[in-house]
Every structure is written in C-alpha cells, then in structure tokens.
Design a protein around this motif. Structure first.
Motif, PDB file in Angstrom:
ATOM      1  N   GLU A  19       9.377  18.133   3.721  1.00 28.87           N
ATOM      2  CA  GLU A  19       9.397  18.718   5.059  1.00 28.87           C
ATOM      3  C   GLU A  19      10.169  19.967   5.150  1.00 28.87           C
ATOM      4  OE1 GLU A  19      10.203  17.658   9.662  1.00 28.87           O
ATOM      5  OE2 GLU A  19      10.310  16.126   8.075  1.00 28.87           O
ATOM      6  N   GLN A  20       9.795  21.325   5.468  1.00 30.35           N
ATOM      7  CA  GLN A  20      10.570  22.590   5.737  1.00 30.35           C
ATOM      8  C   GLN A  20      11.435  22.373   7.025  1.00 30.35           C
ATOM      9  OE1 GLN A  20       8.754  26.130   4.664  1.00 30.35           O
ATOM     10  NE2 GLN A  20      10.649  27.211   4.988  1.00 30.35           N
ATOM     11  N   VAL A  21      12.522  22.502   7.108  1.00 29.63           N
ATOM     12  CA  VAL A  21      13.106  22.380   8.358  1.00 29.63           C
ATOM     13  C   VAL A  21      14.439  23.357   8.497  1.00 29.63           C
ATOM     14  CG1 VAL A  21      12.919  19.742   8.579  1.00 29.63           C
ATOM     15  CG2 VAL A  21      15.051  20.638   7.366  1.00 29.63           C
ATOM     16  N   PRO A  22      14.786  23.758   9.800  1.00 33.31           N
ATOM     17  CA  PRO A  22      15.973  24.411   9.851  1.00 33.31           C
ATOM     18  C   PRO A  22      17.256  24.003   9.107  1.00 33.31           C
ATOM     19  CG  PRO A  22      14.832  24.191  11.991  1.00 33.31           C
ATOM     20  CD  PRO A  22      14.316  23.290  11.094  1.00 33.31           C
ATOM     21  N   LEU A  23      18.048  24.839   8.788  1.00 34.08           N
ATOM     22  CA  LEU A  23      19.304  24.557   7.967  1.00 34.08           C
ATOM     23  C   LEU A  23      20.053  23.504   8.870  1.00 34.08           C
ATOM     24  CD1 LEU A  23      21.036  24.797   5.491  1.00 34.08           C
ATOM     25  CD2 LEU A  23      22.138  26.775   6.554  1.00 34.08           C
ATOM     26  N   ASP A  24      20.618  23.847   9.884  1.00 32.62           N
ATOM     27  CA  ASP A  24      21.151  22.657  10.789  1.00 32.62           C
ATOM     28  C   ASP A  24      20.517  21.417  10.804  1.00 32.62           C
ATOM     29  OD1 ASP A  24      23.047  24.837  11.147  1.00 32.62           O
ATOM     30  OD2 ASP A  24      22.576  25.068  13.354  1.00 32.62           O
ATOM     31  N   ASP A  25      19.210  21.107  10.816  1.00 33.88           N
ATOM     32  CA  ASP A  25      18.703  19.950  10.944  1.00 33.88           C
ATOM     33  C   ASP A  25      18.757  19.398   9.342  1.00 33.88           C
ATOM     34  OD1 ASP A  25      17.708  20.303  13.508  1.00 33.88           O
ATOM     35  OD2 ASP A  25      15.670  20.701  13.034  1.00 33.88           O
ATOM     36  N   LEU A  26      18.363  20.033   8.567  1.00 33.83           N
ATOM     37  CA  LEU A  26      18.646  19.366   7.144  1.00 33.83           C
ATOM     38  C   LEU A  26      20.205  18.912   6.901  1.00 33.83           C
ATOM     39  CD1 LEU A  26      17.731  21.258   3.756  1.00 33.83           C
ATOM     40  CD2 LEU A  26      19.936  20.479   4.161  1.00 33.83           C
ATOM     41  N   LEU A  27      21.171  19.587   7.381  1.00 30.52           N
ATOM     42  CA  LEU A  27      22.673  19.272   7.254  1.00 30.52           C
ATOM     43  C   LEU A  27      22.872  17.960   8.069  1.00 30.52           C
ATOM     44  CD1 LEU A  27      24.077  22.653   7.258  1.00 30.52           C
ATOM     45  CD2 LEU A  27      23.996  21.505   5.352  1.00 30.52           C
TER      46      LEU A  27
END
Length: 314
Positions: free
Chosen positions: A187-195
């Motif tokens: 799943e591709q996500v914004p960086l903040d969500d990934l972190l």
C-alpha cells in the motif's frame, strides 16, 4: 584510453580493466580529494571512481581531458553530474548489480535490530553470559509485522518481496511518484502515515538535495516507541543527531545502520548505544556482487571508448 581506477577492486575486474585500457590503479584506501580529482580529470581520458571520491564542481572546473566518469556503485551523490555534463563528460553508474545484495543487508539489519543480535554477540564475548533464561535479551518478533519502505525503486521492491514473502509482513511504502504495480501486495501511503504505522521503517531512497534529512526529529517522533529504523541508502538522508537523541531517550526501540551521515566518521555517542546495530557499509560486500559492479562499469567504459551509447548513463 588512459584510465585511472581510484580504489582497489576485485582481481577479476582489475584483470579485465588492464586488458582493455592503459590503466593506472591508485589502490589507495582513502577517497580522491577534490584536488586529486581535478588533476586526474586533466590527465586521464576516463576515471573509474566510487563512494567518497570528491568529483565536485570545482574538480570539473579545470581543463578536463576526461570523456567519462564511470561510478562503481549505484549512488552517485559524490559526483556533481551537472558540472560533468557542462564539460561534456559522461557519468555512469551500476544499477541492478547491487539490488539483491543491498536488500539482503536490509533484512540482516531488521533481524539484528529486532532480535538484539549485535548486543547479544557483545554480551557473549565479554564472558558474562551464564546461560539461557526466559526473559534475557527479549526483542521483537519480525514475522507478521508491518514494514514501511521509504522509496520503492529496485532495491525497495527487493526489500518488500523479502519482507512479504519471507516473513509474511504487511508492506507499506512511500514514494515520490505513484507506483501502479509494486509487484506484490503493498500500500502506497504518505510518509507521515508510514512512520506512524510501521514496526520497521527502512530507508531506500537515493541521496539528493530533496532527500537530505528526509528523516529528522519530527519524522522520528512520529514513529511508534517499539519501532526500528533501518538505513541502507545514504547516511545524510537521516539526521544523525536527531536519531542519536531518539535512541538515547528510548523514543524508538532501535536502529540498524549500514551508512552514516559523515561516513566513515561514526559519532562516539552512536557507537556507545546498545540499541543500534552498526555495519561498515556492507551493502554490496560480496565478491560476486563487486565483480558484477566492476564489469558493469567496464561495459560503460568500453562503450564510451568505442563511441557507442553507454548502457548506464546518469
């Protein structure tokens, strides 16, 4: 063509280079300085360089004789490519050859950091170990957890495959452009969500002005307290001072590093920490991989010599 090779390479590669070119092997342990690079560009038709060699704008600003700079490695942030192109000099790298070996090191660091392997090794070597106990060196299980990969290029995809198919991990990734077909469930996500969601954050983006300190204090603060940060890309993508502070305060569980912001300098404060695994830039350190990298660089050099399009121009 007169060729300068800035560092010692594997015997197979050096033999082939000597067969094809009028080759000078510098074989120094230290990188080319800016002044050495400037002098080499003026004397040689071709340079085969690698990490740390200072091919700056000032180095290219003299009166270069060189037609090609072949980089031994995929990352080329030590080369001012725009300055080279302005002088009509081709720059090449060695993509593909490094992918699997670098992905393997990422998994090595995930496992070592999660399971406190380096810490355990040091403990055994001290002679302090008195035997197995149920609560000794408790780490974190890796199988079934969530990995967040920052940068889904060749290496990022190889890491994702290993994590998903080898360890049944959920894969999140952040990429500057949309990846329509990541090649596996991801799943591709914004960086903040990934972190915020990943148990393991792996840095796999190229170094560039846009990625300098991409992971700083604010980004590390968004990670979960039990999470681990792994960097197999380039050291200055992570703000090393911010990482040290987070590890000292226990704001994240651990880190696994193969690269450093001011490599080869590694801060004493980082070396003193037990919750970080430190490797000496081992990403491609397998003989067959270094052979493949060298032979790919050779292919680029031969193409330039023979007036053909180089396979791996940057």
């Amino acid at each position: 063509m007169k060729l300068l090779v800035s560092r010692a390479l594997t015997p197979r590669v050096e033999k082939r280079l000597a067969e094809e070119f009028d080759t000078t092997f510098r074989n120094g342990a230290t990188p080319l300085s800016e002044n050495e690079a400037r002098a080499a560009l003026a004397e040689y038709d071709a340079l085969l360089v690698t990490l740390g060699d200072r091919l700056t704008a000032a180095a290219f600003a003299g009166a270069p004789k060189a037609r090609i700079v072949a980089n031994f490695g995929v990352g080329y942030n030590h080369i001012d490519v725009a300055a080279a192109h302005a002088q009509g000099i081709t720059v090449t790298n060695t993509p593909g050859a490094v992918t699997d070996a670098t992905a393997d090191i990422a998994l090595t660091l995930i496992l070592m950091s999660a399971r406190r392997a380096a810490e355990g090794d040091r403990f055994v070597r001290t002679g302090a170990w008195t035997g197995w106990t149920p609560t000794q060196f408790l780490g974190q299980h890796v199988t079934g957890k969530t990995v967040g990969i920052v940068g889904l290029g060749r290496i990022g995809k190889a890491i994702a495959r290993r994590c998903h198919y080898g360890f049944d991990m959920r894969v999140l990734f952040h990429n500057r452009s949309t990846v329509a077909e990541p090649g596996l469930p991801a799943e591709q996500v914004p960086l903040d969500d990934l972190l915020a969601k990943a148990d393991f954050v792996v840095i796999a983006v190229p170094a560039s002005p846009a990625t300098h300190h991409l992971i700083g204090a604010d980004q590390i603060a968004r990670m979960q307290p039990h999470a681990h940060l792994v960097n197999i890309a380039r050291g200055d993508i992570v703000d090393e001072t911010a990482l040290i502070a987070a590890l000292q305060a226990g704001r994240i569980a651990g880190a696994g590093l193969d690269v450093y912001e001011h490599e080869p300098a590694v801060p004493e404060a980082l070396r003193a920490l037990n919750n970080v695994t430190l490797l000496p830039h081992l990403g491609t350190a397998a003989e067959e991989v270094r052979d493949a990298m060298g032979l790919m660089a050779l292919d680029n050099l031969i193409a330039a010599r023979d007036g053909k399009p180089v396979p791996n121009a940057v």
